[in-house]
Design an enzyme around this catalytic site. Structure first.
Site, short mmCIF file in Angstrom:
data_model
loop_
_atom_site.label_atom_id
_atom_site.label_comp_id
_atom_site.label_asym_id
_atom_site.label_seq_id
_atom_site.Cartn_x
_atom_site.Cartn_y
_atom_site.Cartn_z
N ASP A 229 0.83 -1.21 0.00
CA ASP A 229 0.00 0.00 0.00
C ASP A 229 0.86 1.27 0.00
O ASP A 229 1.99 1.26 0.47
CB ASP A 229 -0.91 -0.02 1.24
CG ASP A 229 -2.09 0.93 1.10
OD1 ASP A 229 -2.34 1.42 -0.02
OD2 ASP A 229 -2.75 1.20 2.12
N GLY A 230 0.30 2.33 -0.56
CA GLY A 230 0.95 3.65 -0.50
C GLY A 230 1.53 4.14 -1.82
O GLY A 230 2.17 5.18 -1.86
N ASN A 231 1.27 3.42 -2.90
CA ASN A 231 1.80 3.84 -4.21
C ASN A 231 1.30 5.23 -4.61
O ASN A 231 2.05 6.07 -5.10
CB ASN A 231 1.39 2.86 -5.30
CG ASN A 231 1.96 1.48 -5.10
OD1 ASN A 231 2.78 1.28 -4.22
ND2 ASN A 231 1.52 0.53 -5.91
N ARG B 71 0.00 7.73 -2.76
CA ARG B 71 0.52 8.84 -1.94
C ARG B 71 1.99 9.10 -2.24
O ARG B 71 2.45 10.24 -2.30
CB ARG B 71 0.32 8.52 -0.44
CG ARG B 71 -1.08 8.85 0.06
CD ARG B 71 -1.37 8.18 1.37
NE ARG B 71 -1.60 6.75 1.16
CZ ARG B 71 -1.53 5.84 2.11
NH1 ARG B 71 -1.21 6.20 3.35
NH2 ARG B 71 -1.79 4.59 1.85
N HIS C 219 2.52 3.30 -8.98
CA HIS C 219 2.35 1.87 -9.26
C HIS C 219 3.54 1.33 -10.06
O HIS C 219 4.02 0.23 -9.79
CB HIS C 219 1.05 1.63 -10.03
CG HIS C 219 -0.18 2.03 -9.27
ND1 HIS C 219 -0.37 1.68 -7.95
CD2 HIS C 219 -1.29 2.74 -9.63
CE1 HIS C 219 -1.54 2.16 -7.54
NE2 HIS C 219 -2.11 2.81 -8.53
N SER D 106 -7.56 -5.44 -5.15
CA SER D 106 -8.68 -5.98 -4.38
C SER D 106 -9.98 -5.88 -5.17
O SER D 106 -10.06 -5.13 -6.16
CB SER D 106 -8.83 -5.20 -3.06
OG SER D 106 -9.37 -3.92 -3.31
N TRP E 272 -11.74 -2.25 -8.04
CA TRP E 272 -12.45 -2.07 -9.33
C TRP E 272 -13.21 -0.74 -9.33
O TRP E 272 -13.56 -0.22 -10.40
CB TRP E 272 -13.43 -3.21 -9.58
CG TRP E 272 -12.77 -4.51 -9.94
CD1 TRP E 272 -12.75 -5.65 -9.20
CD2 TRP E 272 -12.02 -4.81 -11.13
NE1 TRP E 272 -12.04 -6.64 -9.85
CE2 TRP E 272 -11.59 -6.15 -11.04
CE3 TRP E 272 -11.68 -4.07 -12.28
CZ2 TRP E 272 -10.83 -6.77 -12.04
CZ3 TRP E 272 -10.93 -4.69 -13.27
CH2 TRP E 272 -10.51 -6.02 -13.14
N ARG F 281 -12.11 2.13 -8.47
CA ARG F 281 -11.26 3.30 -8.69
C ARG F 281 -11.54 3.91 -10.07
O ARG F 281 -12.16 3.26 -10.92
CB ARG F 281 -9.79 2.89 -8.58
CG ARG F 281 -9.42 2.52 -7.16
CD ARG F 281 -7.93 2.42 -6.97
NE ARG F 281 -7.64 2.13 -5.58
CZ ARG F 281 -6.44 2.16 -5.03
NH1 ARG F 281 -5.40 2.48 -5.77
NH2 ARG F 281 -6.27 1.88 -3.76
N LEU G 99 10.35 -20.78 -4.43
CA LEU G 99 9.36 -19.89 -3.82
C LEU G 99 8.01 -19.98 -4.54
O LEU G 99 7.95 -19.95 -5.77
CB LEU G 99 9.87 -18.44 -3.88
CG LEU G 99 8.90 -17.35 -3.42
CD1 LEU G 99 8.67 -17.43 -1.92
CD2 LEU G 99 9.43 -15.96 -3.80
N ARG H 108 1.87 -4.74 6.30
CA ARG H 108 1.19 -3.70 5.52
C ARG H 108 2.05 -2.45 5.53
O ARG H 108 2.47 -1.97 6.59
CB ARG H 108 -0.19 -3.37 6.06
CG ARG H 108 -0.90 -2.34 5.14
CD ARG H 108 -2.34 -2.13 5.45
NE ARG H 108 -2.96 -1.34 4.37
CZ ARG H 108 -4.23 -1.38 4.03
NH1 ARG H 108 -5.05 -2.16 4.68
NH2 ARG H 108 -4.70 -0.63 3.04
N ILE I 7 -7.04 -4.39 7.53
CA ILE I 7 -6.86 -5.63 6.75
C ILE I 7 -7.39 -5.45 5.32
O ILE I 7 -6.97 -6.15 4.41
CB ILE I 7 -7.62 -6.80 7.44
CG1 ILE I 7 -7.11 -7.00 8.88
CG2 ILE I 7 -7.49 -8.09 6.67
CD1 ILE I 7 -5.72 -7.53 9.00
C1 IPE Z 1 -5.59 -2.67 -0.25
O1 IPE Z 1 -5.19 -1.36 -0.44
C2 IPE Z 1 -5.55 -3.41 -1.53
C3 IPE Z 1 -4.23 -3.60 -2.12
C4 IPE Z 1 -3.08 -3.24 -1.62
C5 IPE Z 1 -4.22 -4.26 -3.39
P1 IPE Z 1 -6.23 -0.16 -0.60
O2 IPE Z 1 -5.45 1.07 -0.68
O3 IPE Z 1 -7.17 -0.46 -1.70
O4 IPE Z 1 -7.04 -0.25 0.79
P2 IPE Z 1 -7.97 0.82 1.50
O5 IPE Z 1 -9.03 1.15 0.52
O6 IPE Z 1 -7.14 2.00 1.84
O7 IPE Z 1 -8.47 0.12 2.71
C1 IPE Z 2 -1.55 0.23 -3.32
O1 IPE Z 2 -1.33 1.61 -3.39
C2 IPE Z 2 -1.74 -0.38 -4.69
C3 IPE Z 2 -3.12 -0.79 -4.99
C4 IPE Z 2 -4.13 -0.74 -4.16
C5 IPE Z 2 -3.38 -1.28 -6.33
P1 IPE Z 2 -2.54 2.62 -3.43
O2 IPE Z 2 -2.88 2.85 -4.85
O3 IPE Z 2 -3.64 2.18 -2.57
O4 IPE Z 2 -1.86 3.92 -2.82
P2 IPE Z 2 -2.48 4.92 -1.76
O5 IPE Z 2 -2.96 4.09 -0.60
O6 IPE Z 2 -3.61 5.63 -2.44
O7 IPE Z 2 -1.35 5.81 -1.40
MG MG Z 3 -4.07 2.42 -0.59
#
Ligand code: IPE
Ligand code: IPE
Ligand code: MG
Length: 247
Positions: free
Chosen positions: A22-24, A26, A39, A67, A71, A73, A133, A190, A197
């Site tokens: 997570d965090g791509n 931001r 990404h 997740s 979809w 987004r 792996l 995470r 979760i």
């Molecule tokens: C969870 O991240 C899904 C993936 C990392 C693929 P999200 O960024 O979609 O989760 P929420 O919406 O902040 O809970």
């Molecule tokens: C996780 O990064 C990657 C995916 C959910 C596909 P995000 O795209 O959720 O990045 P943030 O949470 O908005 O920073």
């Molecule tokens: Mg996210």
């Protein structure tokens, strides 16, 4: 060798590590860039962490890549992610294969565009006999989707008289999960400072050790993985018992 790596007890490694990458978005925004830029950079982290897990002889690595909820987004981001997925798999499959890595996918693949499904199918086929792996990509995946599917399949088996209600136990239930071939993760990581979760492996994480870090996924590297493993190795896993019972 890095000192973090040296401190890892190779006898007490988790067999299965699961990661919510997570965090791509931001990370990209912080640099004044578009979310997709994040990404793209996230792929470099994937490469590094897969390599790190393979070097440590970790048995299973599950990566939450997309997740069910993702979809929803904006379309350009969904399309961008699908294209990234396909081009990454095309680029990486040879190197996965050379490194004896076996690819798996869990999730509702019917939702994926046909070209993505095709690319995945080829990659699964190329790596199917590998014994190193196990790399599990959670794609169009959610824990509730998975549990609902399991319930429906079990109900159908009962209806067809192939399974008796009395026979349904945890072992049977496990067989109907998307993860039926994998042990439960001992460690779930995470990134990006979110403490939830988000519909990931709801059943399988029942006793996982959870590790949260502020580091955004595109900055996450082997050293961060080692830190998480060391933290895990300092925990006492009691499974409901008392500390004294464990000794
Ligand atoms: C969870 O991240 C899904 C993936 C990392 C693929 P999200 O960024 O979609 O989760 P929420 O919406 O902040 O809970
Ligand atoms: C996780 O990064 C990657 C995916 C959910 C596909 P995000 O795209 O959720 O990045 P943030 O949470 O908005 O920073
Ligand atoms: Mg996210």
């Amino acid at each position: 060798m890095s000192s973090l790596l040296q401190n890892i007890d190779k006898e007490r490694l988790p067999r299965h590590i699961a990661i919510i990458m997570d965090g791509n978005g931001r990370w990209a925004k912080e640099q004044g860039q578009d979310r997709l830029y994040g990404h793209y950079h996230g792929v470099e982290s994937v490469r590094d962490i897969v390599e790190g897990c393979a070097e440590l002889n970790i048995g299973y690595l599950t990566l939450y890549a997309f997740s069910t909820e993702n979809w929803d987004r904006p379309e350009y981001e969904v399309v961008g992610l699908m294209e990234l997925l396909v081009s990454t798999i095309r680029k990486e499959v040879e190197s996965l294969h050379k490194n004896n890595i076996k690819l798996h996918v869990i999730g509702d693949l019917n939702m994926l565009p046909e070209y993505a499904r095709q690319e995945l199918k080829e990659a699964l086929d190329i790596t199917k006999d590998n014994t190193g792996l196990n790399l599990v990509m959670a794609l169009s995946y959610s824990g509730r989707w998975e549990l609902l599917n399991a319930v429906k399949s079990i109900a159908n088996e009962v209806k067809a008289n192939r399974l008796a209600v009395e026979e349904i136990d945890q072992t049977v239930l496990q067989r109907y999960l998307a993860t039926s071939d994998f042990p439960d993760p001992e460690l779930m990581i995470r990134t990006s400072g979110e403490y939830r979760i988000s519909n990931f492996l709801l059943y399988q994480l029942a006793y996982a050790e959870l590790y949260f870090t502020q580091v955004r996924w595109p900055d996450f590297r082997k050293e961060n993985l080692y830190e998480a493993i060391l933290d895990y190795q300092n925990r006492e896993r009691r499974f409901g018992k008392t500390s004294d019972q464990l000794a």
